[in-house]
Design a protein around this motif. Structure first.
Motif, PDB file in Angstrom:
ATOM      1  N   GLY A 214       0.785  -1.223   0.000  1.00 31.60           N
ATOM      2  CA  GLY A 214       0.000   0.000   0.000  1.00 31.60           C
ATOM      3  C   GLY A 214       0.815   1.270   0.000  1.00 31.60           C
ATOM      4  O   GLY A 214       2.028   1.272   0.169  1.00 31.60           O
ATOM      5  N   SER A 215       0.091   2.352  -0.190  1.00 37.06           N
ATOM      6  CA  SER A 215       0.711   3.660  -0.308  1.00 37.06           C
ATOM      7  C   SER A 215       0.811   4.305   1.073  1.00 37.06           C
ATOM      8  O   SER A 215       0.373   3.754   2.065  1.00 37.06           O
ATOM      9  N   MET A 216       1.390   5.492   1.100  1.00 39.15           N
ATOM     10  CA  MET A 216       1.529   6.216   2.360  1.00 39.15           C
ATOM     11  C   MET A 216       0.234   6.954   2.698  1.00 39.15           C
ATOM     12  O   MET A 216      -0.474   7.433   1.807  1.00 39.15           O
ATOM     13  N   ALA A 217      -0.034   7.073   3.980  1.00 41.43           N
ATOM     14  CA  ALA A 217      -1.224   7.795   4.426  1.00 41.43           C
ATOM     15  C   ALA A 217      -0.890   9.274   4.587  1.00 41.43           C
ATOM     16  O   ALA A 217       0.251   9.631   4.889  1.00 41.43           O
ATOM     17  N   GLN A 218      -1.882  10.097   4.370  1.00 44.72           N
ATOM     18  CA  GLN A 218      -1.768  11.527   4.676  1.00 44.72           C
ATOM     19  C   GLN A 218      -2.688  11.775   5.868  1.00 44.72           C
ATOM     20  O   GLN A 218      -3.902  11.670   5.734  1.00 44.72           O
ATOM     21  N   VAL A 219      -2.108  12.082   6.998  1.00 44.71           N
ATOM     22  CA  VAL A 219      -2.920  12.242   8.204  1.00 44.71           C
ATOM     23  C   VAL A 219      -3.061  13.728   8.503  1.00 44.71           C
ATOM     24  O   VAL A 219      -2.062  14.430   8.658  1.00 44.71           O
ATOM     25  N   GLY A 220      -4.304  14.189   8.585  1.00 40.17           N
ATOM     26  CA  GLY A 220      -4.549  15.607   8.843  1.00 40.17           C
ATOM     27  C   GLY A 220      -5.024  15.852  10.267  1.00 40.17           C
ATOM     28  O   GLY A 220      -5.125  14.923  11.071  1.00 40.17           O
ATOM     29  N   TYR A 221      -5.293  17.117  10.583  1.00 39.02           N
ATOM     30  CA  TYR A 221      -5.823  17.466  11.910  1.00 39.02           C
ATOM     31  C   TYR A 221      -7.276  17.066  11.982  1.00 39.02           C
ATOM     32  O   TYR A 221      -8.041  17.340  11.056  1.00 39.02           O
ATOM     33  N   GLU A 222      -7.674  16.426  13.088  1.00 37.55           N
ATOM     34  CA  GLU A 222      -9.021  15.863  13.157  1.00 37.55           C
ATOM     35  C   GLU A 222      -9.816  16.309  14.380  1.00 37.55           C
ATOM     36  O   GLU A 222     -10.786  15.645  14.741  1.00 37.55           O
ATOM     37  N   GLY A 223      -9.410  17.395  15.009  1.00 40.81           N
ATOM     38  CA  GLY A 223     -10.197  17.906  16.125  1.00 40.81           C
ATOM     39  C   GLY A 223      -9.745  17.357  17.467  1.00 40.81           C
ATOM     40  O   GLY A 223      -9.015  16.373  17.537  1.00 40.81           O
ATOM     41  N   VAL A 224     -10.196  18.028  18.539  1.00 34.73           N
ATOM     42  CA  VAL A 224      -9.703  17.708  19.879  1.00 34.73           C
ATOM     43  C   VAL A 224     -10.220  16.358  20.380  1.00 34.73           C
ATOM     44  O   VAL A 224      -9.459  15.515  20.836  1.00 34.73           O
ATOM     45  N   MET A 225     -11.533  16.135  20.283  1.00 42.17           N
ATOM     46  CA  MET A 225     -12.098  14.953  20.915  1.00 42.17           C
ATOM     47  C   MET A 225     -11.576  13.669  20.266  1.00 42.17           C
ATOM     48  O   MET A 225     -11.219  12.709  20.940  1.00 42.17           O
ATOM     49  N   ARG A 226     -11.527  13.688  18.937  1.00 41.92           N
ATOM     50  CA  ARG A 226     -11.019  12.510  18.234  1.00 41.92           C
ATOM     51  C   ARG A 226      -9.515  12.383  18.405  1.00 41.92           C
ATOM     52  O   ARG A 226      -8.973  11.279  18.521  1.00 41.92           O
ATOM     53  N   GLY A 227      -8.837  13.504  18.483  1.00 42.97           N
ATOM     54  CA  GLY A 227      -7.381  13.494  18.497  1.00 42.97           C
ATOM     55  C   GLY A 227      -6.752  13.419  19.882  1.00 42.97           C
ATOM     56  O   GLY A 227      -5.552  13.591  20.026  1.00 42.97           O
ATOM     57  N   THR A 228      -7.559  13.183  20.909  1.00 38.16           N
ATOM     58  CA  THR A 228      -7.032  13.029  22.267  1.00 38.16           C
ATOM     59  C   THR A 228      -7.079  11.549  22.641  1.00 38.16           C
ATOM     60  O   THR A 228      -8.122  10.912  22.466  1.00 38.16           O
ATOM     61  N   PRO A 229      -5.982  11.001  23.151  1.00 39.20           N
ATOM     62  CA  PRO A 229      -5.961   9.558  23.420  1.00 39.20           C
ATOM     63  C   PRO A 229      -6.677   9.198  24.702  1.00 39.20           C
ATOM     64  O   PRO A 229      -6.098   8.588  25.594  1.00 39.20           O
ATOM     65  N   SER A 230      -7.941   9.599  24.852  1.00 42.04           N
ATOM     66  CA  SER A 230      -8.676   9.260  26.058  1.00 42.04           C
ATOM     67  C   SER A 230      -9.976   8.578  25.667  1.00 42.04           C
ATOM     68  O   SER A 230     -10.565   8.891  24.633  1.00 42.04           O
ATOM     69  N   ILE A 231     -10.391   7.637  26.478  1.00 43.77           N
ATOM     70  CA  ILE A 231     -11.685   7.002  26.297  1.00 43.77           C
ATOM     71  C   ILE A 231     -12.477   7.242  27.570  1.00 43.77           C
ATOM     72  O   ILE A 231     -12.056   6.833  28.655  1.00 43.77           O
ATOM     73  N   LEU A 232     -13.585   7.944  27.447  1.00 44.42           N
ATOM     74  CA  LEU A 232     -14.413   8.217  28.622  1.00 44.42           C
ATOM     75  C   LEU A 232     -15.564   7.224  28.600  1.00 44.42           C
ATOM     76  O   LEU A 232     -16.346   7.181  27.659  1.00 44.42           O
ATOM     77  N   SER A 233     -15.625   6.423  29.626  1.00 38.86           N
ATOM     78  CA  SER A 233     -16.611   5.352  29.629  1.00 38.86           C
ATOM     79  C   SER A 233     -16.878   4.944  31.058  1.00 38.86           C
ATOM     80  O   SER A 233     -16.037   5.133  31.942  1.00 38.86           O
ATOM     81  N   GLY A 234     -18.058   4.376  31.275  1.00 36.99           N
ATOM     82  CA  GLY A 234     -18.315   3.767  32.570  1.00 36.99           C
ATOM     83  C   GLY A 234     -17.447   2.536  32.708  1.00 36.99           C
ATOM     84  O   GLY A 234     -16.695   2.188  31.802  1.00 36.99           O
ATOM     85  N   GLY A 235     -17.541   1.881  33.849  1.00 33.85           N
ATOM     86  CA  GLY A 235     -16.730   0.686  34.063  1.00 33.85           C
ATOM     87  C   GLY A 235     -16.927  -0.310  32.930  1.00 33.85           C
ATOM     88  O   GLY A 235     -18.065  -0.579  32.544  1.00 33.85           O
ATOM     89  N   ASN A 236     -15.866  -0.785  32.355  1.00 38.31           N
ATOM     90  CA  ASN A 236     -16.011  -1.696  31.223  1.00 38.31           C
ATOM     91  C   ASN A 236     -15.095  -2.913  31.328  1.00 38.31           C
ATOM     92  O   ASN A 236     -14.916  -3.642  30.364  1.00 38.31           O
ATOM     93  N   SER A 237     -14.506  -3.123  32.520  1.00 35.74           N
ATOM     94  CA  SER A 237     -13.555  -4.230  32.598  1.00 35.74           C
ATOM     95  C   SER A 237     -14.259  -5.577  32.434  1.00 35.74           C
ATOM     96  O   SER A 237     -13.647  -6.558  32.044  1.00 35.74           O
ATOM     97  N   ALA A 238     -15.598  -5.616  32.693  1.00 38.24           N
ATOM     98  CA  ALA A 238     -16.313  -6.881  32.528  1.00 38.24           C
ATOM     99  C   ALA A 238     -16.343  -7.315  31.057  1.00 38.24           C
ATOM    100  O   ALA A 238     -16.452  -8.498  30.747  1.00 38.24           O
ATOM    101  N   ALA A 239     -16.197  -6.328  30.164  1.00 43.81           N
ATOM    102  CA  ALA A 239     -16.236  -6.654  28.742  1.00 43.81           C
ATOM    103  C   ALA A 239     -14.959  -7.358  28.286  1.00 43.81           C
ATOM    104  O   ALA A 239     -14.901  -7.926  27.202  1.00 43.81           O
ATOM    105  N   ARG A 240     -13.927  -7.279  29.115  1.00 43.13           N
ATOM    106  CA  ARG A 240     -12.653  -7.925  28.778  1.00 43.13           C
ATOM    107  C   ARG A 240     -12.672  -9.341  29.343  1.00 43.13           C
ATOM    108  O   ARG A 240     -12.644  -9.525  30.569  1.00 43.13           O
TER     109      ARG A 240
END
Lengths: 311, 419
Positions: A214-240
């Motif tokens: 495949g070819s190279m990706a061009q990654v642009g700016y995508e906004g704060v919420m998408r571009g922040t490495p955080s997941i806000l969620s209720g307790g989810n350890s049972a799903a693992r």
């Protein structure tokens, strides 16, 4: 160059098996390189190890995206896409699976003809008394399939690598015999069919480049919420489903159980609950198989069974 | 077991521990962090079983660990310590202090990307955060270099013309956990190259307690001492070839501050550091096999930066690309800036320079990415408008990232991957 990728779970001995492959190749006069990969370091989590073997210096680092041989210690990994067991399998010469029921494996048809299966776990259990101590048998299987590494180099590698991790001298002979048996059980692969040869005598073909495509990706700016490495969620350890880490499964016999509740109290993961009559019930989705419950049970109502099935 | 004098498979971490062992270090303050921990585990074993004589001490943080390391070196013993990533930046304050004390010691950093988000995979933002501390920096490509550089590092650190601490860097996973064949010299051979530590500072004697004071309050005096540190670090450029020549004489392996690979007649040159240079060499060979004149310049020494060697190596080239395994937000690749600064103002400098960032957090730099980089250099012309730093990521990797973002509920991006 031949690239070997081994998969298993923490505690199976996959890291040491990879080292046995690397060492055996090194003792046989090849250039060998090996490396384990794992994230969180814990028993039962998916781990992999790599071994590169060539006549000349190894010119690679990091991941093996396109293995020539995939060695799978635990068939349940095939049902866990996150473990990446089959990544790059399309171009692999063979997949070795440690299983006693190859016909039932969850494999795409395109790969089925390249599967080599043997039940190493039963052989290991019989030879060593422990089902999960797979280093020697897995290493022997991989080395035998490579074809170009002789038995004495394999046995020397097993002695070196098992001694290095503190295996008692009395156990070394058993591991060596196990390795001899596995070596005799399997036949070398015909890597030559792929245009590759692994021989000290012949000039091996230049290493095929490891294309990830495949070819190279061009990654642009995508906004704060998408571009922040955080997941806000209720307790989810049972799903693992940490039950997938289990090697041995504790099983409660209600006929023997005295309903003392010790297993319920002592379980370090809180996966034992009590039903309406006060009998303990194990949540197998999250039981990691530590078997502490078995140890604390005063009436011997909990026995262990080896996990052999994806669930 | 006879100590050394053998060729064996070692991880980069084990090679680092063997380096400290062959240097017969007296004092190792330690604190664990992945992917470095194996180094201090091995040293702990060796101090425990009497193989190494001296003191192994576990501290409560990297900040304390580095304080202890500097104090011990000032007291006159040979010191080794190791850390990685978050540990290095947690102790960063002390790196400036130790260099200011002009104490010779060796610190191994096992590179790992910095949080957040957290990763265990390697990149060089951790070690390059320490580039201006006054430590020398040596960057290894192979497990052999890890071992060799530690012995050389002690010679450089303890040289009277230098007398500053040295950081030896190896990449997490790609070297730290990867085994490859390493030549270990005999203890006698190592001892011949690196004699006993002869401290330049007064040293500590139990019968003669002294306190070390380093307070300087006025700017002029401060400037004097900081400039002395700069000159000391620069002196390593003169010392390096001497130490390397003696190393080559003793062990048969020869090192220059800047490794040039198939660069003699190269029109295109790739500049980088670290273990991915192994893959870069394979890429250069592929392009050479196709008749293209490409080469590699790999910095082994980052501090001091071998500016004169860089200028010689890059003079007259048609295009130079720098592959940074780091990212300085708001700037781009750190080494690109340094290399561009080194060749700035040259009459016959490279006609075009391009900046690439790849391998962050241990991401692979695939053959495709090396091919893309070299193709970009090949197509570059001096009359082109200035190019931005380019992030190396394959389309398939980007699609995987986009899938993960979707799973995480982070909708709204441009999944097609166009900017």
């Amino acid at each position: 160059m031949i690239r070997v990728r081994l998969h298993g779970r923490g505690g199976h001995g996959v890291k040491t098996a990879g080292r046995i492959v690397g060492s055996a190749a090194f003792h046989a006069g090849f250039h060998g390189q090996d490396a384990p990969v794992y994230g969180a370091e814990r028993r039962g989590a998916a781990v992999a190890s790599y071994a590169w073997i060539d006549r000349g210096p190894i010119r690679e680092r990091g991941v093996i995206a396109r293995p020539d041989l995939i060695v799978i210690a635990d068939e349940t990994l095939l049902a866990d896409p996150a473990s990446g067991v089959l990544a790059g399998a399309e171009t692999a010469t063979a997949l070795f699976v440690n299983t006693d029921r190859v016909e039932a494996l969850a494999l795409p048809d395109s790969l089925r003809s390249r599967v080599i299966a043997a039940d190493l776990t039963s052989r290991t259990l019989a030879a060593l008394g422990r089902a999960a101590a797979l280093s020697a048998s897995l290493g022997a299987a991989a080395v035998r399939l490579l074809g170009a590494v002789p038995l004495d180099a394999l046995l020397q590698a097993i002695r070196d690598e098992l001694t290095a991790i503190g295996v008692a001298p009395t156990e070394l002979g058993k591991n060596e015999q196990l390795a001899r048996d596995v070596f005799a059980l399997l036949q070398p692969l015909a890597f030559a069919d792929t245009g590759k040869s692994l021989s000290l005598a012949a000039q091996s073909a230049p290493a095929a480049s490891e294309r990830t495509g495949g070819s190279m990706a061009q990654v642009g700016y995508e906004g704060v919420m998408r571009g922040t490495p955080s997941i806000l969620s209720g307790g989810n350890s049972a799903a693992r489903h940490t039950g997938a880490w289990r090697v041995q499964r504790p099983v409660i016999d209600p006929a023997l159980c005295s309903r003392c509740g010790l297993c319920f109290v002592q379980c370090p993961d809180g996966v034992v609950s009590l039903d309406a009559e006060g009998y303990p019930v194990i949540d197998y989705d999250h039981c990691k198989g530590c078997l502490l419950c078995q140890r604390v049970c005063p009436v011997g109502a909990i026995h262990e069974e080896r996990e052999t099935r994806a669930w | 077991m006879v100590d050394g004098g053998m060729r064996k498979l070692l991880t980069g971490n084990a090679a680092a521990a063997w380096g400290a062992r062959m240097a017969r270090v007296d004092y190792v303050p330690a604190f664990p962090i992945t992917p470095q921990t194996e180094i201090i585990e091995l040293l702990s074993d060796w101090f425990g079983d009497g193989t190494l004589r001296g003191k192994f001490v576990t501290l409560d943080s990297e900040h304390s660990m580095l304080t202890a390391a500097g104090a011990a070196a000032a007291a006159g013993v040979r010191v080794f310590t190791a850390t990685s990533s978050q540990g290095l930046v947690y102790g960063l304050e002390l790196l400036y202090t130790l260099a200011g004390w002009r104490v010779p010691l060796v610190l191994v950093n096992v590179s790992r990307g910095l949080s957040a988000p957290i990763t265990l995979g390697p990149d060089h933002n951790d070690v390059l955060a320490a580039r201006d501390t006054g430590f020398l920096q040596l960057h290894a490509e192979t497990c052999q270099e890890v071992f060799d550089f530690i012995l050389m590092a002690y010679r450089l650190a303890e040289s009277p013309a230098v007398s500053v601490p040295v950081l030896v860097n190896l990449d997490g996973f790609q070297l730290s956990f990867t085994r490859e064949a390493v030549e270990l010299p005999s203890a006698e051979q190592a001892g011949r190259f690196l004699g006993p530590f002869q401290p330049l500072h007064p040293g500590f004697r139990h019968s003669r307690p002294v306190a070390q004071g380093v307070a300087v309050l006025d700017g002029a005096t401060y400037s004097y001492f900081r400039y002395q540190l700069h000159r000391a670090v620069e002196n390593a450029l003169t010392e390096f070839p001497r130490v390397a020549a003696e190393f080559a004489e003793t062990f048969g392996r020869s090192y220059s501050p800047l490794e040039l690979y198939r660069a003699d007649d190269a029109e295109l040159i790739l500049v980088m550091i670290g273990s991915y240079a192994t893959k870069a060499k394979a890429a250069v060979d592929r392009w050479r096999a196709a008749g293209r004149r490409v080469g590699l310049a790999r910095l082994r020494l980052v501090r001091p930066l071998p500016v004169a060697e860089l200028r010689r190596a890059l003079a007259g080239r048609r295009a130079v690309g720098v592959l940074d395994q780091n990212l300085a937000p708001g700037l781009g690749g750190i080494l690109f800036q340094e290399v561009a600064g080194a060749v700035a103002g040259m009459a016959n400098g490279p006609a075009v320079m391009r900046s690439f960032v790849g391998g962050l957090g241990g991401k692979d730099v695939s053959d495709d990415e090396f091919d893309h980089l070299l193709s970009t250099l090949e197509a570059a012309r001096p009359e082109d408008p200035p190019a931005d730093v380019e992030l190396l990521m394959t389309q398939s990797e980007w699609l995987q990232v986009a899938r993960s973002l979707t799973v995480a509920g982070k909708e709204g991006g441009d999944h097609a991957g166009s900017s």
